[in-house]
Structure formats: C-alpha cells, structure tokens
Enzyme design. Structure first.
Site, PDB file in Angstrom:
ATOM      1  N   HIS A  17      24.191 -16.713  -7.220  1.00  0.00           N
ATOM      2  CA  HIS A  17      23.823 -15.831  -8.335  1.00  0.00           C
ATOM      3  C   HIS A  17      25.079 -15.258  -8.995  1.00  0.00           C
ATOM      4  CE1 HIS A  17      19.843 -15.027  -6.085  1.00  0.00           C
ATOM      5  NE2 HIS A  17      19.546 -15.760  -7.135  1.00  0.00           N
ATOM      6  N   LYS A  41       5.393 -12.565  -5.249  1.00  0.00           N
ATOM      7  CA  LYS A  41       6.290 -13.275  -4.340  1.00  0.00           C
ATOM      8  C   LYS A  41       6.465 -12.556  -3.007  1.00  0.00           C
ATOM      9  CE  LYS A  41       9.363 -16.247  -6.938  1.00  0.00           C
ATOM     10  NZ  LYS A  41      10.762 -16.540  -7.201  1.00  0.00           N
ATOM     11  N   ARG A  90      20.129 -25.356  -9.255  1.00  0.00           N
ATOM     12  CA  ARG A  90      20.782 -25.808  -8.024  1.00  0.00           C
ATOM     13  C   ARG A  90      20.641 -27.306  -7.849  1.00  0.00           C
ATOM     14  NH1 ARG A  90      17.333 -21.674  -4.730  1.00  0.00           N
ATOM     15  NH2 ARG A  90      15.947 -22.889  -6.002  1.00  0.00           N
ATOM     16  N   SER A 128      17.799 -17.678  -2.035  1.00  0.00           N
ATOM     17  CA  SER A 128      17.512 -16.405  -1.373  1.00  0.00           C
ATOM     18  C   SER A 128      16.497 -16.599  -0.255  1.00  0.00           C
ATOM     19  CB  SER A 128      16.981 -15.397  -2.387  1.00  0.00           C
ATOM     20  OG  SER A 128      17.960 -15.070  -3.337  1.00  0.00           O
TER      21      SER A 128
END
Length: 158
Positions: A17, A41, A90, A128
């Site tokens: 990040h 989430k 990514r 994460s």
C-alpha cells in the site's frame, strides 16, 4: 490542484500500500487515502484503528492525508473534488475486479478517472488478508507491514 483518492480497507496497511501511495504522491498534488468502513468485509481492525495505523505511516508524504468514508467511493471522490482514483494491482487476477469497478465509477462519475498501477516486485503476493492469516499463526510479518502494524497485530491477537 489535482486531487487523487487512494481507496481501500487498509486492514491493515502494508508495504505494498505504501509503495502505491509513494508513487501517487509523486504524480498528484494531494492524495487522500480513503479508508472504507466496509462492515461487510468484517474488518479485523476498527475504522479508527486503521486510520491511526495509516496516519502513523504517512508522515513522510506531506501531500498525503487519510480519511474514513462510508457509502459509494465515487460520492466520496466527488465530495473531495478528486479527479483521479488510484488502485494497485498485484496480479492479473486483480485486474478483472478493478476493471469492473473502474467502469462502474466512470459511469457514476464521468469526470473522475481511475488509474491502475502495478505494485512493486516483491509486494505482488502480499495482501492484508494474507498478512492477518499468517500473523494469526505466529509468523513474522515484519517484512510485509510497518512496525506499528506488527505491534498492533500482536496486541490484537494476544
């Protein structure tokens, strides 16, 4: 002044990040890290904890700030007079989701562009979610997250 929004849950913030943030800060006058509340989430850290962890890691970026938001990202971007949303990729698997989101945001806010940037090599397998998962088993995650996040994970996991 070109304002850029860098959205995400940042649960927690990672070196990946921060890599995207660093590049965004070189391109735009102001970069707002938009921390999504996103209760769907089921975040590990509260929105306030995530904001605190992010703020502790952006001091070296004078044109960056962080805010928590809820609701549609495009509405938040409009309220901040942003002209750009930046997102990190990514892997190829991220592209399809980001492509769909970018198109929806373009439909809802035609004046706001989305820029997708690839993360720096070495961060392309870090997420994460994965950091939290391996931290739960006691693995050392200091290679992937800032030291304040390592401390926060250890404290939260007991």
């Amino acid at each position: 002044m070109k304002v850029c929004i860098y959205p995400g849950t940042f649960d927690p913030i990672t070196h990946g990040h921060l890599d995207v943030l660093e590049r965004a800060c070189r391109l735009f006058d102001s970069v707002i890290i938009a921390i999504a509340e996103n209760r769907d989430k089921k975040p590990f850290f509260t929105a306030e904890e995530r904001l605190n962890l992010v703020n502790q890691n952006i001091e070296q970026f004078p044109n960056a700030s962080a805010m928590v938001f809820s609701g549609l990202l495009i509405d938040f971007a409009k309220a901040q007079n942003a002209s750009v949303i930046i997102r990190g990729l990514r892997a190829v698997s991220d592209f399809e989701f980001e492509f769909q989101m970018a198109n929806m945001n373009r439909h809802l806010g035609p004046g706001i562009e989305t820029i997708l940037v690839m993360t720096k090599e070495g961060y392309n397998y870090t997420s994460s979610s994965l950091v939290k998962q391996v931290a739960e088993y006691g693995a050392d995650v200091s290679e992937f997250v800032p030291s304040n996040v390592v401390k926060a994970l250890k404290a939260k996991l007991g």
